[in-house]
Design an enzyme around this catalytic site. Structure first.
Site, PDB file in Angstrom:
ATOM      1  N   ILE A 168      -5.865 -43.977 -71.246  1.00  0.00           N
ATOM      2  CA  ILE A 168      -5.211 -45.213 -70.821  1.00  0.00           C
ATOM      3  C   ILE A 168      -4.764 -45.110 -69.372  1.00  0.00           C
ATOM      4  CG2 ILE A 168      -3.172 -46.658 -71.161  1.00  0.00           C
ATOM      5  CD1 ILE A 168      -3.407 -46.037 -74.171  1.00  0.00           C
ATOM      6  N   THR A 190      -9.512 -43.152 -76.516  1.00  0.00           N
ATOM      7  CA  THR A 190      -9.339 -42.249 -75.395  1.00  0.00           C
ATOM      8  C   THR A 190     -10.191 -41.002 -75.641  1.00  0.00           C
ATOM      9  OG1 THR A 190      -7.486 -41.135 -76.473  1.00  0.00           O
ATOM     10  CG2 THR A 190      -6.971 -43.035 -75.071  1.00  0.00           C
ATOM     11  N   TYR A 241       6.393 -37.392 -83.127  1.00  0.00           N
ATOM     12  CA  TYR A 241       5.769 -38.257 -82.127  1.00  0.00           C
ATOM     13  C   TYR A 241       6.273 -39.687 -82.260  1.00  0.00           C
ATOM     14  CZ  TYR A 241       2.156 -41.110 -79.897  1.00  0.00           C
ATOM     15  OH  TYR A 241       1.504 -42.040 -79.127  1.00  0.00           O
TER      16      TYR A 241
END
Length: 245
Positions: free
Chosen positions: A17, A177, A142
């Site tokens: 990104i 990604t 996370y």
């Protein structure tokens, strides 16, 4: 040119990104100073730094100010997602790494860029994640960092509104990604996982990073001049509910 002559300080901008954002910002007229922990990327406007280290952040922000005289935007994009574990299996070091890179780095960039942003009436953009709102299996720590980032974004927006500094976040779901492609290729059921990643998005596909970058351009531009404290889903409708395949 939505970002013509803007000076943008971008962390984690050499892959995924961040790289798409760097390209999009430059295409819209900005000068982008990218910070990366990839030593091989260390060039004139890609600076080697560990955003979890205060001195690295101070040094690279000062470099930007010395070279360009101002900062119009800070994009806190650098982050890590591992380990993929429930909380009780997460080590203290893994917890500290996640929060230092994903959250504490925002403290450092804000501390050292604040005066410049106040002068430019600039903006701060954070790369969050949909999991900060809805959670994610086997990624408790996370998810916690992204929930913290969302709360920070809103609180910072209130604190800095008197200085005309806007603070927003983007919240993708899945994005193709290099890290996600590498992870998916290593799965025994890679085809099923790719189908799953497509179908959690009601629009029908897991996007490339450019769709996130387009929204980031908007949020850093004058087109979003009255937008602050927003956690912007860029998720093809995934926040409406993941669907089982």
């Amino acid at each position: 040119m939505h970002l013509d002559n803007k000076i943008i300080y971008l962390t984690g901008g050499t892959k995924g990104i961040g790289l798409e954002c760097a390209r999009a910002y430059a295409a819209q007229g900005a000068t982008v100073v990218t910070v990366s922990n990839d030593a091989a990327s260390n060039t004139e406007d890609v600076l080697f730094a560990d955003v979890s280290k205060e001195e690295d952040v101070r040094r690279t922000i000062q470099y930007t100010l010395d070279k360009y005289g101002r900062i119009d935007a800070v994009h806190n994009n650098a982050g890590i997602a591992h380990p993929a574990k429930p909380l009780h299996e997460t080590t203290g070091q893994q917890w500290d790494d996640l929060f230092s890179i994903n959250v504490k780095s925002i403290l450092y960039t804000t501390k050292y860029a604040f005066a410049a942003l106040r002068e430019s009436k600039g903006c701060i953009l954070n790369t969050s994640s949909l999991v900060g709102e809805i959670g994610q299996e086997n990624h408790a720590a996370y998810s916690g960092t992204k929930g913290a980032m969302n709360a920070l974004t809103k609180s910072m927006a209130l604190d800095y509104a008197p200085f005309h500094i806007r603070v927003n976040a983007v919240a993708p779901a899945g994005v193709w990604t290099p890290m996600l492609r590498e992870w998916n290729a290593a799965q025994e059921n890679a085809q099923d996982m790719e189908r799953y990643l497509n179908e959690i998005h009601p629009l029908g596909y897991c996007p490339e990073g450019d769709v996130i970058a387009d929204v980031c351009v908007f949020l850093l531009s004058e087109k979003a001049r009255f937008v602050t404290g927003l956690i912007m889903p860029v998720s093809g409708g995934a926040e409406l509910g993941y669907r089982r395949i």
